[in-house]
Design a protein around this motif. Structure first.
Motif, PDB file in Angstrom:
ATOM      1  N   MET A   1      38.934  44.964 -46.073  1.00 49.54           N
ATOM      2  CA  MET A   1      40.313  45.367 -46.394  1.00 49.54           C
ATOM      3  C   MET A   1      40.612  46.730 -45.784  1.00 49.54           C
ATOM      4  SD  MET A   1      41.949  44.773 -50.144  1.00 49.54           S
ATOM      5  CE  MET A   1      40.592  44.262 -51.175  1.00 49.54           C
ATOM      6  N   GLY A   2      41.709  46.822 -45.050  1.00 45.52           N
ATOM      7  CA  GLY A   2      42.140  48.110 -44.514  1.00 45.52           C
ATOM      8  C   GLY A   2      42.719  48.971 -45.630  1.00 45.52           C
ATOM      9  N   PRO A   3      42.870  50.288 -45.351  1.00 44.81           N
ATOM     10  CA  PRO A   3      43.353  51.192 -46.409  1.00 44.81           C
ATOM     11  C   PRO A   3      44.694  50.762 -47.022  1.00 44.81           C
ATOM     12  CG  PRO A   3      42.716  52.425 -44.448  1.00 44.81           C
ATOM     13  CD  PRO A   3      42.571  50.985 -44.093  1.00 44.81           C
ATOM     14  N   SER A   4      45.645  50.275 -46.204  1.00 46.29           N
ATOM     15  CA  SER A   4      46.941  49.923 -46.802  1.00 46.29           C
ATOM     16  C   SER A   4      46.826  48.657 -47.649  1.00 46.29           C
ATOM     17  CB  SER A   4      48.035  49.784 -45.738  1.00 46.29           C
ATOM     18  OG  SER A   4      47.756  48.727 -44.861  1.00 46.29           O
ATOM     19  N   ASP A   5      45.939  47.729 -47.256  1.00 48.74           N
ATOM     20  CA  ASP A   5      45.705  46.537 -48.089  1.00 48.74           C
ATOM     21  C   ASP A   5      45.088  46.942 -49.435  1.00 48.74           C
ATOM     22  OD1 ASP A   5      46.579  44.788 -46.082  1.00 48.74           O
ATOM     23  OD2 ASP A   5      44.602  44.823 -45.129  1.00 48.74           O
ATOM     24  N   VAL A   6      44.181  47.899 -49.373  1.00 48.33           N
ATOM     25  CA  VAL A   6      43.552  48.388 -50.609  1.00 48.33           C
ATOM     26  C   VAL A   6      44.609  48.966 -51.539  1.00 48.33           C
ATOM     27  CG1 VAL A   6      42.068  50.206 -51.552  1.00 48.33           C
ATOM     28  CG2 VAL A   6      41.272  48.817 -49.624  1.00 48.33           C
ATOM     29  N   LEU A   7      45.526  49.769 -50.976  1.00 49.97           N
ATOM     30  CA  LEU A   7      46.564  50.387 -51.814  1.00 49.97           C
ATOM     31  C   LEU A   7      47.473  49.325 -52.424  1.00 49.97           C
ATOM     32  CD1 LEU A   7      47.341  53.458 -49.534  1.00 49.97           C
ATOM     33  CD2 LEU A   7      46.283  53.507 -51.804  1.00 49.97           C
ATOM     34  N   ARG A   8      47.770  48.268 -51.663  1.00 49.27           N
ATOM     35  CA  ARG A   8      48.629  47.200 -52.201  1.00 49.27           C
ATOM     36  C   ARG A   8      47.890  46.390 -53.280  1.00 49.27           C
ATOM     37  NH1 ARG A   8      50.517  47.033 -46.907  1.00 49.27           N
ATOM     38  NH2 ARG A   8      52.454  48.205 -46.903  1.00 49.27           N
ATOM     39  N   ARG A   9      46.614  46.183 -53.062  1.00 45.23           N
ATOM     40  CA  ARG A   9      45.830  45.475 -54.068  1.00 45.23           C
ATOM     41  C   ARG A   9      45.781  46.295 -55.377  1.00 45.23           C
ATOM     42  NH1 ARG A   9      44.314  40.802 -56.263  1.00 45.23           N
ATOM     43  NH2 ARG A   9      42.310  40.954 -57.329  1.00 45.23           N
ATOM     44  N   ILE A  10      45.629  47.604 -55.235  1.00 45.91           N
ATOM     45  CA  ILE A  10      45.641  48.477 -56.420  1.00 45.91           C
ATOM     46  C   ILE A  10      46.979  48.355 -57.146  1.00 45.91           C
ATOM     47  CG2 ILE A  10      45.753  50.920 -57.111  1.00 45.91           C
ATOM     48  CD1 ILE A  10      43.518  51.419 -54.991  1.00 45.91           C
ATOM     49  N   ALA A  11      48.070  48.372 -56.379  1.00 41.21           N
ATOM     50  CA  ALA A  11      49.407  48.241 -56.984  1.00 41.21           C
ATOM     51  C   ALA A  11      49.512  46.929 -57.756  1.00 41.21           C
ATOM     52  CB  ALA A  11      50.478  48.313 -55.901  1.00 41.21           C
ATOM     53  N   PHE A  12      49.045  45.857 -57.149  1.00 38.69           N
ATOM     54  CA  PHE A  12      49.100  44.535 -57.779  1.00 38.69           C
ATOM     55  C   PHE A  12      48.323  44.526 -59.101  1.00 38.69           C
ATOM     56  CE2 PHE A  12      47.533  40.259 -58.508  1.00 38.69           C
ATOM     57  CZ  PHE A  12      48.630  39.452 -58.220  1.00 38.69           C
ATOM     58  N   LEU A  13      47.110  45.077 -59.058  1.00 37.60           N
ATOM     59  CA  LEU A  13      46.267  45.063 -60.259  1.00 37.60           C
ATOM     60  C   LEU A  13      46.836  45.963 -61.359  1.00 37.60           C
ATOM     61  CD1 LEU A  13      42.771  45.057 -58.527  1.00 37.60           C
ATOM     62  CD2 LEU A  13      43.838  43.144 -59.750  1.00 37.60           C
ATOM     63  N   LEU A  14      47.461  47.063 -60.964  1.00 36.49           N
ATOM     64  CA  LEU A  14      48.095  47.933 -61.962  1.00 36.49           C
ATOM     65  C   LEU A  14      49.256  47.213 -62.631  1.00 36.49           C
ATOM     66  CD1 LEU A  14      48.119  51.369 -60.097  1.00 36.49           C
ATOM     67  CD2 LEU A  14      46.893  50.848 -62.215  1.00 36.49           C
ATOM     68  N   GLU A  15      50.049  46.485 -61.850  1.00 36.01           N
ATOM     69  CA  GLU A  15      51.169  45.729 -62.434  1.00 36.01           C
ATOM     70  C   GLU A  15      50.668  44.679 -63.407  1.00 36.01           C
ATOM     71  OE1 GLU A  15      54.041  46.083 -58.530  1.00 36.01           O
ATOM     72  OE2 GLU A  15      52.828  44.297 -58.831  1.00 36.01           O
ATOM     73  N   ARG A  16      49.622  43.998 -62.984  1.00 40.83           N
ATOM     74  CA  ARG A  16      49.018  42.976 -63.834  1.00 40.83           C
ATOM     75  C   ARG A  16      48.627  43.597 -65.180  1.00 40.83           C
ATOM     76  NH1 ARG A  16      43.977  40.995 -65.125  1.00 40.83           N
ATOM     77  NH2 ARG A  16      43.652  38.735 -64.963  1.00 40.83           N
ATOM     78  N   ALA A  17      48.139  44.837 -65.132  1.00 39.76           N
ATOM     79  CA  ALA A  17      47.684  45.537 -66.336  1.00 39.76           C
ATOM     80  C   ALA A  17      48.811  46.316 -67.012  1.00 39.76           C
ATOM     81  CB  ALA A  17      46.528  46.463 -65.979  1.00 39.76           C
ATOM     82  N   HIS A  18      50.073  45.964 -66.728  1.00 46.47           N
ATOM     83  CA  HIS A  18      51.253  46.516 -67.398  1.00 46.47           C
ATOM     84  C   HIS A  18      51.565  47.958 -67.039  1.00 46.47           C
ATOM     85  CE1 HIS A  18      50.224  43.654 -71.020  1.00 46.47           C
ATOM     86  NE2 HIS A  18      50.051  43.072 -69.858  1.00 46.47           N
ATOM     87  N   ALA A  19      51.075  48.476 -65.924  1.00 42.67           N
ATOM     88  CA  ALA A  19      51.390  49.860 -65.555  1.00 42.67           C
ATOM     89  C   ALA A  19      52.880  49.979 -65.246  1.00 42.67           C
ATOM     90  CB  ALA A  19      50.575  50.275 -64.338  1.00 42.67           C
TER      91      ALA A  19
END
Ligand SMILES: [Zn+2]
Ligand SMILES: [Zn+2]
Length: 338
Positions: free
Chosen positions: A1-19
């Motif tokens: 995963m490139g750095p921008s993919d990592v950041l998008r994956r983090i965003a996705f997981l945070l949303e999933r966790a109600h952030a």
């Protein structure tokens, strides 16, 4: 995963966790900034210790980018992936496995946080066969609801995405406001063109029960309405909001009579209808739609909340419209449109 993919994956997981959206947006914006700069420039800035000269890159995101460039799974992402290994809710796994799509979602054309294509790609990555895009109608100005012209433009945008997404289907729709007198907040000729229409009450939630019952039944009786969204309007997190008062027997009888599906809204702060009303709707022989009402990609993962309640209350999966093949769903929705 490139750095921008990592950041998008983090965003996705945070949303999933109600952030909250603002926190998530920082990671998506940082990802966009990396993409805009280009891989070579990002590497150069990282080597020079100047990543923070890019817009939206701060301490946390800089560390994540450096770890990703070094070929590591960033610690921040590892923690989130560990938390995401558990399902958001248990008890509805078999029902969830039968769901083929989601009939209620928002993009940044109304009050969602992400562009249409990102929502669609996220739904496809979840294994969905389709996603219905249901941005708000014009009267909901706080949510930047769609006017006739904007909705028509959105239909063109959705059509342009079709080839790119195939065989996944991005279906057209709207979450149309049920106005005080039970009429719908959109032109009927445009509603008739949409694949699936969700109708919801968002204003005057405290009107007296008789008036609210008439209001809801008028909308349910419309040939354009396929799904009754979050029927009580309650909120069960934060300061909360009481259920609207209406005659549930009359409302659910109307839904059963017209074949309008009762939404099982999966948002953790809604979980609407409450169990007693869900059981009442089952008694009336209603159909259901288990939808996330996602306002961001990671929220598309919230269907287990609704599935768990559906199973707990005894909803038969055959009565859930989003377990049906997409063509059956479309035929059902078209049968409502006059
Ligand atoms: Zn709504
Ligand atoms: Zn909605």
């Amino acid at each position: 995963m490139g750095p921008s993919d990592v950041l998008r994956r983090i965003a996705f997981l945070l949303e999933r966790a109600h952030a909250p959206t603002y926190r998530v947006r920082a990671f998506r914006n940082a990802g966009d900034a990396l993409d805009a700069a280009g891989a070579a420039e990002v590497e150069r800035l990282a080597a020079a210790g100047e990543l923070r000269s890019l817009p939206g890159i701060g301490d946390t995101t800089e560390r994540i980018v450096i770890e990703a460039l070094a070929g590591q799974v960033p610690a921040y992402l590892q923690t989130l992936e560990g938390e995401a290994a558990d399902p958001v809710a248990t008890g509805g796994e078999e029902m969830r496995a039968l769901l083929r799509g989601d009939c209620h979602s928002h993009s940044d054309w109304s009050d969602g946080g992400s562009p249409i294509d990102e929502m669609a790609v996220a739904a496809r990555a979840l294994g969905h066969e389709y996603l219905v895009l249901t941005d708000h109608s014009a009267r909901l100005t706080v949510a930047h609801g769609l006017s006739r012209d904007r909705l028509l433009r959105q239909l063109d945008v959705v059509a342009e995405l079709a080839d790119e997404l195939a065989p996944f289907r991005l279906l057209t729709g709207m979450e149309v406001d049920i106005l005080e007198d039970g009429t719908l907040d959109a032109d009927l000729d445009v509603l008739a063109r949409l694949d699936v229409v969700v109708a919801s009450v968002h204003s005057k939630l405290r009107m007296d029960a008789d008036a609210m019952t008439r209001r809801m039944v008028a909308a349910i009786a419309s040939p354009h309405v396929d799904i009754l969204g979050h029927c009580t309007g309650r909120l069960i997190e934060g300061r909360g909001r009481k259920e609207s008062a209406f005659d549930a027997d009359v409302v659910f009888a109307a839904c059963a009579h017209t074949g309008t599906a009762v939404e099982i809204n999966c948002r953790p702060e809604r979980l609407d209808p409450p169990r007693r009303l869900l059981r009442q709707a089952i008694e009336w022989g209603c159909t259901f739609s288990i939808d996330t009402d996602a306002h961001a990609p990671g929220q598309l993962e919230w269907q287990p909340y609704g599935c768990a309640r559906a199973v707990e209350c005894g909803v038969d999966s055959d009565r859930v419209v989003n377990t049906w093949p997409v063509d059956t769903l479309l035929e059902w929705a078209a049968a409502h449109a006059a």
